[in-house]
Motif scaffolding. Structure first.
Motif, short mmCIF file in Angstrom:
data_model
loop_
_atom_site.label_atom_id
_atom_site.label_comp_id
_atom_site.label_asym_id
_atom_site.label_seq_id
_atom_site.Cartn_x
_atom_site.Cartn_y
_atom_site.Cartn_z
N GLU A 32 0.81 -1.21 0.00
CA GLU A 32 0.00 0.00 0.00
C GLU A 32 0.85 1.27 0.00
O GLU A 32 0.50 2.27 -0.63
CB GLU A 32 -0.95 0.01 1.20
CG GLU A 32 -2.02 -1.05 1.15
CD GLU A 32 -1.54 -2.42 1.66
OE1 GLU A 32 -0.43 -2.50 2.25
OE2 GLU A 32 -2.26 -3.41 1.46
N ARG A 33 1.98 1.22 0.67
CA ARG A 33 2.89 2.38 0.69
C ARG A 33 3.49 2.60 -0.69
O ARG A 33 3.62 3.73 -1.16
CB ARG A 33 3.99 2.17 1.73
CG ARG A 33 4.85 3.38 1.96
CD ARG A 33 5.69 3.22 3.23
NE ARG A 33 6.48 4.39 3.48
CZ ARG A 33 7.79 4.47 3.23
NH1 ARG A 33 8.45 3.44 2.77
NH2 ARG A 33 8.44 5.58 3.48
N LEU A 34 3.82 1.51 -1.36
CA LEU A 34 4.35 1.60 -2.72
C LEU A 34 3.27 2.15 -3.67
O LEU A 34 3.54 3.01 -4.51
CB LEU A 34 4.82 0.22 -3.18
CG LEU A 34 5.77 0.12 -4.34
CD1 LEU A 34 6.98 1.00 -4.17
CD2 LEU A 34 6.21 -1.32 -4.53
N GLN A 35 2.05 1.67 -3.51
CA GLN A 35 0.94 2.18 -4.33
C GLN A 35 0.71 3.66 -4.05
O GLN A 35 0.42 4.43 -4.97
CB GLN A 35 -0.33 1.38 -4.05
CG GLN A 35 -0.27 -0.03 -4.57
CD GLN A 35 -1.40 -0.91 -4.05
OE1 GLN A 35 -1.93 -0.71 -2.95
NE2 GLN A 35 -1.78 -1.89 -4.85
N GLY A 36 0.85 4.06 -2.79
CA GLY A 36 0.71 5.47 -2.44
C GLY A 36 1.75 6.33 -3.14
O GLY A 36 1.45 7.44 -3.59
#
Length: 130
Positions: A32-36
């Motif tokens: 999710e952090r990478l997607q963010g």
């Protein structure tokens, strides 16, 4: 060098002018952090151009497809492998270029976004080696 500096300035302005998403508070190596980071990159026109170029290069139609080429690592870098397929009967050669991007997980989200933009610019440029 000028293009890289301009890219950094545009992205820095994007990061400063808008609040950072909740991805900042997620575990360092979470998907999710990478997607963010990708979503933040998409806020700028130059960032969107980089993402669209990468999607076209890798023949994916969504940011989710782009995620398969991104991973967390100890350092940020772009790896490219050139694979040659030679047919001795016809004398033809087919070339394939496999790319993956590692992003350093132990840094602030803003720095991940800047590294992502930098590494995508390497990934989408034509190889100068053979």
């Amino acid at each position: 060098m000028k293009r890289s500096l301009a890219l950094g300035l545009v992205l820095l302005q994007t990061l400063v002018s808008r609040p950072v998403s909740h991805a900042e508070t997620l575990p360092p190596e979470s998907l999710e952090r990478l997607q963010g980071a990708v979503l933040i990159l998409l806020r700028s026109s130059m960032g969107r151009t980089l993402v669209d170029s990468a999607k076209a290069l890798w023949n994916v139609d969504s940011e989710k497809g782009l995620m398969t080429y991104l991973k967390w690592g100890r350092v940020s870098r772009t790896d490219a492998v050139l694979i040659r397929h030679f047919d001795p009967q016809s004398g033809t050669e087919k070339r394939e270029r496999e790319i993956s991007i590692s992003l350093r997980s132990s840094q602030r989200l803003q720095d991940v976004v800047l590294d992502l933009a930098h590494e995508l610019s390497h990934a989408v440029s034509k190889p100068v080696w053979d």
